[in-house]
Write a protein that holds these residues in place. Structure first.
Motif, PDB file in Angstrom:
ATOM      1  N   ALA A   1       1.512  -2.447  -8.843  1.00 24.59           N
ATOM      2  CA  ALA A   1       1.893  -3.186  -7.636  1.00 24.59           C
ATOM      3  C   ALA A   1       1.647  -4.680  -7.792  1.00 24.59           C
TER       4      ALA A   1
ATOM      5  N   ARG B   1       0.819  -1.208   0.000  1.00 23.87           N
ATOM      6  CA  ARG B   1       0.000   0.000   0.000  1.00 23.87           C
ATOM      7  C   ARG B   1       0.855   1.261   0.000  1.00 23.87           C
TER       8      ARG B   1
ATOM      9  N   GLN C   1       2.007   1.929  -3.465  1.00 19.00           N
ATOM     10  CA  GLN C   1       0.961   2.515  -4.306  1.00 19.00           C
ATOM     11  C   GLN C   1       0.763   4.000  -4.021  1.00 19.00           C
TER      12      GLN C   1
ATOM     13  N   GLU D   1      -1.957   2.478 -10.060  1.00 17.71           N
ATOM     14  CA  GLU D   1      -0.948   2.120  -9.048  1.00 17.71           C
ATOM     15  C   GLU D   1      -1.146   0.690  -8.546  1.00 17.71           C
ATOM     16  N   MET D   2      -2.398   0.291  -8.374  1.00 10.03           N
ATOM     17  CA  MET D   2      -2.675  -1.090  -7.966  1.00 10.03           C
ATOM     18  C   MET D   2      -2.215  -2.064  -9.026  1.00 10.03           C
TER      19      MET D   2
END
Length: 340
Positions: free
Chosen positions: A242, A199, A202, A238-239
């Motif tokens: 990741a 997290r 991200q 961003e997820m």
């Protein structure tokens, strides 16, 4: 504990107050409080740039008794949020009351006196600091919950340092069923580590200038289902980035942070720290915990020597790893990350 304020309008119907909240972006919701029959419950939460922590709850409810004597209007507007609410949450709480009073007149009663609003403070937070604060506070809350719920040993045998008696006592203790529970919670500790660094990665991707520049030239195949999820807001870019890495693997984690942010996490963790009675490199300790989790998950390995204190040291190592990372990020970006 939180901020509770109520506007008793001079003149407003239930529909007037409802429409006012909807215009401000409030959504209908359920409420666990036992409000009078006919009450409408609403909530507001600003997800942009991590502005909200708790949001605001607002309730349009029928007044009676002494409350009815305040302004004589049969409906009132109650707003509330927790003391942990963000500056933006408290500002919205005030804005709801201020705009409603301007529109409908009336009197405000609440925690700060008559016709007084919740005090605001100087807010020096940034989207980056708020995002990372939300991540770290979430994991700290979960760690505290497990630490509080962790059972004590079932057996209360005397401490014997050595000799045959000591060996027998340790053998007896190895049969303690609580030690099975401690082993079963090792994956939780690794999950905390993985969740935090995934997290945090991200959040940093979203606000780090270097990462944003890298995105412009980044090439990655994207499944159509991912495109649809990004379109409907259930997934972010961003997820998606990741998901290309495994954050419970130190090599993969380090690869992600170095490639996108120029940040060597393993170097940050290569520090000697005291955990319990031993002193060692934090990176090595985290690697051992990850390997321990691998044994539990994939081989159903149960280490009967793992005591409650040992498990608490595992949690401490994860917390120290997170703290080392936070200290570096605060210095690098000139921000302050709020902890519990």
């Amino acid at each position: 504990m939180g901020r509770d304020l109520t506007l008793y309008p001079a003149e407003a119907t239930k529909q007037d107050l409802r429409d006012h909240l909807v215009q401000l972006g409030f959504k209908k919701c359920d409420h666990w409080w036992d409000w009078p029959q006919g009450t409408l419950n609403f909530s507001w939460f600003d997800e942009i740039d991590f502005r909200s922590i708790d949001g605001v709850s607002a309730d349009v409810y029928p007044v009676s008794g002494d409350e009815l004597e305040i302004c004589g209007n049969p409906w009132a507007l109650h707003v509330r949020n927790l003391y942990s609410a963000s500056w933006h949450d408290v500002k919205m709480l005030n804005d709801v009351l201020r705009s409603a009073r301007r529109k409908f007149g009336g009197t405000i009663r609440g925690d700060y006196g008559t016709n007084r609003y919740a005090p605001l403070w100087d807010d020096t937070s940034t989207p980056l600091s708020r995002g990372l604060s939300a991540v770290v506070q979430h994991v700290e809350q979960k760690i505290a919950a497990v630490r509080h719920a962790l059972p004590d040993p079932t057996f209360n045998n005397p401490n014997v340092a050595n000799g045959k008696a000591g060996e027998f006592i340790e053998f007896t203790n190895s049969l303690d069923p609580s030690r099975v529970i401690y082993n079963g919670l090792v994956p939780f500790a690794v999950a905390v580590f993985e969740y935090f660094f995934s997290r945090a990665f991200q959040v940093l991707l979203r606000y780090d200038d270097t990462a944003q520049a890298t995105m412009l030239s980044h090439q990655q195949k994207i499944a159509f289902e991912d495109v649809l999820e990004i379109k409907n807001g259930s997934k972010t870019v961003e997820m998606l980035i990741a998901e290309s890495y495994t954050f419970q693997n130190l090599d993969q984690l380090n690869k992600a942070y170095k490639a996108w942010l120029g940040l060597d996490v393993r170097a940050l963790l290569y520090k000697r720290r005291k955990i319990g009675a031993s002193i060692g490199y934090l990176e090595n300790r985290v690697a051992e915990i990850i390997q321990y989790r691998h044994g539990v998950i994939h081989h159903l390995a149960i280490d009967r020597s793992l005591k409650k204190a040992d498990y608490l040291h595992i949690l401490k190592a994860i917390e120290l790893a997170i703290s080392e990372f936070i200290r570096h990020v605060e210095k690098r970006y000139g921000i302050q990350i709020e902890r519990r």
